[in-house]
Design an enzyme around this catalytic site. Sequence first.
Site, PDB file in Angstrom:
ATOM      1  N   ASP A  85     -73.181  -0.994 -34.488  1.00  0.00           N
ATOM      2  CA  ASP A  85     -73.695  -0.949 -35.863  1.00  0.00           C
ATOM      3  C   ASP A  85     -73.022   0.190 -36.623  1.00  0.00           C
ATOM      4  O   ASP A  85     -72.290   0.991 -36.052  1.00  0.00           O
ATOM      5  CB  ASP A  85     -75.232  -0.798 -35.870  1.00  0.00           C
ATOM      6  CG  ASP A  85     -75.685   0.515 -35.234  1.00  0.00           C
ATOM      7  OD1 ASP A  85     -75.072   0.937 -34.244  1.00  0.00           O
ATOM      8  OD2 ASP A  85     -76.647   1.124 -35.748  1.00  0.00           O
TER       9      ASP A  85
ATOM     10  N   HIS B 123     -70.478  -6.431 -28.534  1.00  0.00           N
ATOM     11  CA  HIS B 123     -71.345  -6.382 -29.712  1.00  0.00           C
ATOM     12  C   HIS B 123     -70.877  -5.189 -30.549  1.00  0.00           C
ATOM     13  O   HIS B 123     -71.373  -4.071 -30.427  1.00  0.00           O
ATOM     14  CB  HIS B 123     -72.809  -6.215 -29.282  1.00  0.00           C
ATOM     15  CG  HIS B 123     -73.788  -6.299 -30.413  1.00  0.00           C
ATOM     16  ND1 HIS B 123     -74.366  -7.486 -30.815  1.00  0.00           N
ATOM     17  CD2 HIS B 123     -74.312  -5.353 -31.226  1.00  0.00           C
ATOM     18  CE1 HIS B 123     -75.189  -7.258 -31.819  1.00  0.00           C
ATOM     19  NE2 HIS B 123     -75.177  -5.964 -32.100  1.00  0.00           N
TER      20      HIS B 123
ATOM     21  N   ASP C 203     -70.687 -11.197 -21.334  1.00  0.00           N
ATOM     22  CA  ASP C 203     -69.653 -10.875 -22.327  1.00  0.00           C
ATOM     23  C   ASP C 203     -69.799 -11.776 -23.550  1.00  0.00           C
ATOM     24  O   ASP C 203     -68.913 -12.553 -23.873  1.00  0.00           O
ATOM     25  CB  ASP C 203     -68.261 -11.015 -21.680  1.00  0.00           C
ATOM     26  CG  ASP C 203     -67.157 -10.611 -22.649  1.00  0.00           C
ATOM     27  OD1 ASP C 203     -67.450  -9.900 -23.638  1.00  0.00           O
ATOM     28  OD2 ASP C 203     -66.002 -11.021 -22.422  1.00  0.00           O
TER      29      ASP C 203
ATOM     30  N   GLU D 145     -72.916  -4.027 -25.997  1.00  0.00           N
ATOM     31  CA  GLU D 145     -72.616  -3.213 -27.170  1.00  0.00           C
ATOM     32  C   GLU D 145     -71.785  -2.005 -26.728  1.00  0.00           C
ATOM     33  O   GLU D 145     -71.705  -1.682 -25.538  1.00  0.00           O
ATOM     34  CB  GLU D 145     -73.916  -2.742 -27.852  1.00  0.00           C
ATOM     35  CG  GLU D 145     -73.669  -2.040 -29.190  1.00  0.00           C
ATOM     36  CD  GLU D 145     -74.914  -1.900 -30.058  1.00  0.00           C
ATOM     37  OE1 GLU D 145     -76.009  -2.275 -29.611  1.00  0.00           O
ATOM     38  OE2 GLU D 145     -74.778  -1.418 -31.201  1.00  0.00           O
TER      39      GLU D 145
HETATM   40  O1  G3I Z   1     -85.754   5.182 -19.466  1.00  0.00           O
HETATM   41  C1  G3I Z   1     -86.390   3.974 -19.046  1.00  0.00           C
HETATM   42  C2  G3I Z   1     -86.353   3.894 -17.549  1.00  0.00           C
HETATM   43  O2  G3I Z   1     -87.104   4.940 -16.981  1.00  0.00           O
HETATM   44  C3  G3I Z   1     -86.888   2.543 -17.099  1.00  0.00           C
HETATM   45  O3  G3I Z   1     -86.708   2.408 -15.710  1.00  0.00           O
HETATM   46  C4  G3I Z   1     -86.137   1.428 -17.799  1.00  0.00           C
HETATM   47  C5  G3I Z   1     -86.697   0.064 -17.450  1.00  0.00           C
HETATM   48  O4  G3I Z   1     -86.534  -0.818 -18.504  1.00  0.00           O
HETATM   49  O5  G3I Z   1     -86.212   1.596 -19.188  1.00  0.00           O
HETATM   50  C6  G3I Z   1     -85.658   2.809 -19.642  1.00  0.00           C
HETATM   51  O6  G3I Z   1     -85.778   2.881 -21.020  1.00  0.00           O
HETATM   52  C7  G3I Z   1     -84.885   2.112 -21.766  1.00  0.00           C
HETATM   53  C8  G3I Z   1     -83.909   3.061 -22.449  1.00  0.00           C
HETATM   54  O7  G3I Z   1     -83.165   2.380 -23.377  1.00  0.00           O
HETATM   55  C9  G3I Z   1     -82.967   3.689 -21.426  1.00  0.00           C
HETATM   56  O8  G3I Z   1     -82.017   4.490 -22.044  1.00  0.00           O
HETATM   57  C10 G3I Z   1     -85.663   1.290 -22.765  1.00  0.00           C
HETATM   58  O9  G3I Z   1     -86.380   0.294 -22.080  1.00  0.00           O
HETATM   59  C11 G3I Z   1     -84.750   0.673 -23.782  1.00  0.00           C
HETATM   60  O10 G3I Z   1     -85.483   0.009 -24.764  1.00  0.00           O
HETATM   61  C12 G3I Z   1     -83.898   1.748 -24.410  1.00  0.00           C
HETATM   62  O11 G3I Z   1     -82.950   1.163 -25.206  1.00  0.00           O
HETATM   63  C13 G3I Z   1     -82.332   1.932 -26.222  1.00  0.00           C
HETATM   64  C14 G3I Z   1     -82.018   0.965 -27.353  1.00  0.00           C
HETATM   65  O12 G3I Z   1     -81.289   1.619 -28.352  1.00  0.00           O
HETATM   66  C15 G3I Z   1     -83.246   0.349 -27.960  1.00  0.00           C
HETATM   67  O13 G3I Z   1     -84.030   1.312 -28.549  1.00  0.00           O
HETATM   68  C16 G3I Z   1     -81.034   2.545 -25.691  1.00  0.00           C
HETATM   69  O14 G3I Z   1     -81.315   3.587 -24.762  1.00  0.00           O
HETATM   70  C17 G3I Z   1     -80.198   3.088 -26.817  1.00  0.00           C
HETATM   71  O15 G3I Z   1     -78.942   3.463 -26.294  1.00  0.00           O
HETATM   72  C18 G3I Z   1     -80.030   2.050 -27.895  1.00  0.00           C
HETATM   73  O16 G3I Z   1     -79.336   2.621 -28.945  1.00  0.00           O
HETATM   74  C19 G3I Z   1     -78.852   1.742 -29.946  1.00  0.00           C
HETATM   75  C20 G3I Z   1     -79.376   2.260 -31.275  1.00  0.00           C
HETATM   76  O17 G3I Z   1     -80.779   2.109 -31.295  1.00  0.00           O
HETATM   77  C21 G3I Z   1     -78.718   1.548 -32.449  1.00  0.00           C
HETATM   78  N1  G3I Z   1     -77.301   1.587 -32.347  1.00  0.00           N
HETATM   79  C22 G3I Z   1     -76.801   1.001 -31.118  1.00  0.00           C
HETATM   80  C23 G3I Z   1     -77.326   1.735 -29.912  1.00  0.00           C
HETATM   81  C24 G3I Z   1     -76.772   1.187 -28.627  1.00  0.00           C
HETATM   82  O18 G3I Z   1     -77.301  -0.047 -28.245  1.00  0.00           O
HETATM   83  O1  9MR Z   2     -76.648  -4.808 -33.964  1.00  0.00           O
HETATM   84  C1  9MR Z   2     -77.808  -4.116 -33.547  1.00  0.00           C
HETATM   85  C2  9MR Z   2     -77.467  -3.160 -32.425  1.00  0.00           C
HETATM   86  O2  9MR Z   2     -76.590  -2.162 -32.889  1.00  0.00           O
HETATM   87  C3  9MR Z   2     -78.731  -2.541 -31.837  1.00  0.00           C
HETATM   88  O3  9MR Z   2     -78.422  -1.814 -30.674  1.00  0.00           O
HETATM   89  C4  9MR Z   2     -79.715  -3.622 -31.486  1.00  0.00           C
HETATM   90  C5  9MR Z   2     -81.026  -3.063 -30.976  1.00  0.00           C
HETATM   91  O4  9MR Z   2     -81.637  -2.247 -31.914  1.00  0.00           O
HETATM   92  O5  9MR Z   2     -79.985  -4.431 -32.591  1.00  0.00           O
HETATM   93  C6  9MR Z   2     -78.844  -5.095 -33.097  1.00  0.00           C
HETATM   94  O6  9MR Z   2     -79.214  -5.829 -34.207  1.00  0.00           O
HETATM   95  C7  9MR Z   2     -79.889  -7.035 -33.948  1.00  0.00           C
HETATM   96  C8  9MR Z   2     -81.370  -6.876 -34.233  1.00  0.00           C
HETATM   97  O7  9MR Z   2     -81.969  -5.921 -33.387  1.00  0.00           O
HETATM   98  C9  9MR Z   2     -82.081  -8.190 -34.092  1.00  0.00           C
HETATM   99  N1  9MR Z   2     -81.465  -9.192 -34.961  1.00  0.00           N
HETATM  100  C10 9MR Z   2     -80.058  -9.393 -34.684  1.00  0.00           C
HETATM  101  C11 9MR Z   2     -79.292  -8.106 -34.876  1.00  0.00           C
HETATM  102  C12 9MR Z   2     -77.802  -8.319 -34.649  1.00  0.00           C
HETATM  103  O8  9MR Z   2     -77.553  -8.967 -33.457  1.00  0.00           O
END
Ligand code: G3I
Ligand code: 9MR
Length: 573
Positions: A174, A498, A540, A549
Amino acid sequence: MPLLLFVLLSSRATPLQAQAATDSIRLNQIGFYPRGPKLAVITGAKKPGKFFVTTPDHRTPVFTGTLQLGKQLRTADFSAFQTPGTYVLSVPGTGFSYPFQIRARVHEAVASAALKSYYYQRASTELPARYAGRWSRAAGHPDTRVLVHPSAATTERPAQTVLAAPRGWYDAGDYNKYVVNSGVTLGTLLSLYEEFPAYCAARRTNIPESANDLPDLLDEALWNLRWLLAMQDPLDGGVYHKLTNPAFDAFVMPAAAQAPRYVVQKSTAATLDFAAVMAQASRIAGGFPRQLPGLADSCLRAATQAWQWAQMHPQDYYRQNEINTQTDPDIQTGEYSDDELRDERAWAAAELFITTRDAEYYKAFRPALDRALPLASWAQVQALAFYSLARFRAQLPAVARPDADLIRLRLLTLADTLIAGAAQRPYQTAMGRSTDFQWGSNGLAANQGVALLQAYRLSGKKAYLRSALTNLDYLLGRNATGYCFVTGYGTKSPRHPHHRPSEADGIAEPVPSFLVGGPNPGQQDGCKYPSARPEKSYTDLVCSYASNEVAINWSAPLVYLAFAIEAYQDALP
Ligand code: G3I
Ligand code: 9MR
Ligand code: CA
């Protein structure tokens, strides 16, 4: 006919060269150091037998070995073969591998490429072809007219106030810019620089600043750091949690993404991460007074003011749902929310202590020593404090000296937990406990590598160095998916990350040199995956933001791991 070719050909109807390499031989698709360990893992029926290393045309066998039958999979260890060249590995009845190299500096290109990925993530600037090649593109997101969101409104900066916060790196697939994730990313890259300044200075990445007399790594970091400085409210020292659109952009190129951008509520997490990075940047900039006049002072002032704000606002958590019930427009982009801020406080305190030598900061750090040390991630930055304190252990003021052994113990204990059991895992990598597979697991694997390298620095024990290398092997192909997880590198690598520019630019090949997130059994994106097993939960497909991503905080430990392994290659047995 030589015996080997007879053996190989007798099980096949078509000539070997006409056949495709098999996905069943899992190895580092880039290659190996001449005197380093070399392991391939072979999936499929556990038939015993021999394996061969041959020239890429399969004609000349150069090494013969016997397959080891592990508990689950077979392995081929060809560490004893040390002659530089390009080869394939051949397993009769299974097939032959993708080509790989054996040579000195074998990871140099992929290491520099991983650093170059940040250039491709630059906001507010065009990427001319002479630096970006086929992936040149127009500028996007100038961020010179960013609005203060109602969640961030103050008397002096009411809602809709216009600010400028240009530059920075897009976070991931993003186009938003998140302070928390920028913090851990910059902290990791700047630590790499502080540990290997000469090695880093010698790496060129062909960026617009390559001709100046700063290392490219620092030039790249400065692109983000200058944005970060603008995320602080100079009137109170607090730092906005992120600069973002209300909703994620469509899959369009940066220049076509025109939604209004906001800075949102200041948060304690963002402000502490900011303080840590600015304190660290200050001492690095201090080494370049001619190239960066005044920057060291500006960074230190920013760090101190951020620390003070965080002292007065110890629990200003960023909670998007709560904000959305109270203000408009609703913000739906990445939350990066974190309820545990002892680690952020410890990191900021440690970096401020190292830079200022003020014992008050050490007092604020000290409680962290009484806790076990967890692996680094965007939400858990305590390890970065320990890395820095260990790095400067010989120069610290008296107040910290009695703790030097405890800092070392915490780091070695963390590394020991990563090594434990690794040899029994199917791919014999430090990465691979079932809990390791989560969103961003490839970043986790790279961070394990960083922790192991820190333990090697502190102890000189080569087991840590070798274990770190197993995770680089993992990321580059020795894993349950068969992918080399860096776009554009290796033979089988992600084609559909992604990543908005990769999808929208009309070029078949993705933008190169990005580490994708990796296996994640959460499969939160609802895409089609080949398996529910944790280690195979990777797909993929462009829809797969939960496994495919890219993100700046995953690439940073890869840059660290690949650079450091290269810098230490002669120490490999
Ligand atoms: O830490 C727990 C772990 O203890 C557990 O065993 C595991 C089981 O599911 O979950 C872990 O937590 C997860 C965490 O990531 C780990 O880093 C959460 O479920 C999961 O929801 C969380 O996801 C994060 C995601 O955003 C959704 O919020 C990612 O860390 C984080 O890197 C990702 O970041 C996104 C930004 O929001 C938007 N831009 C892209 C970026 C990368 O995807
Ligand atoms: O593109 C978004 C990505 O950068 C984030 O990690 C992800 C989780 O927050 O969300 C992606 O955006 C999606 C959104 O969450 C749900 N609708 C579709 C979006 C694009 O695939
Ligand atoms: Ca935390």
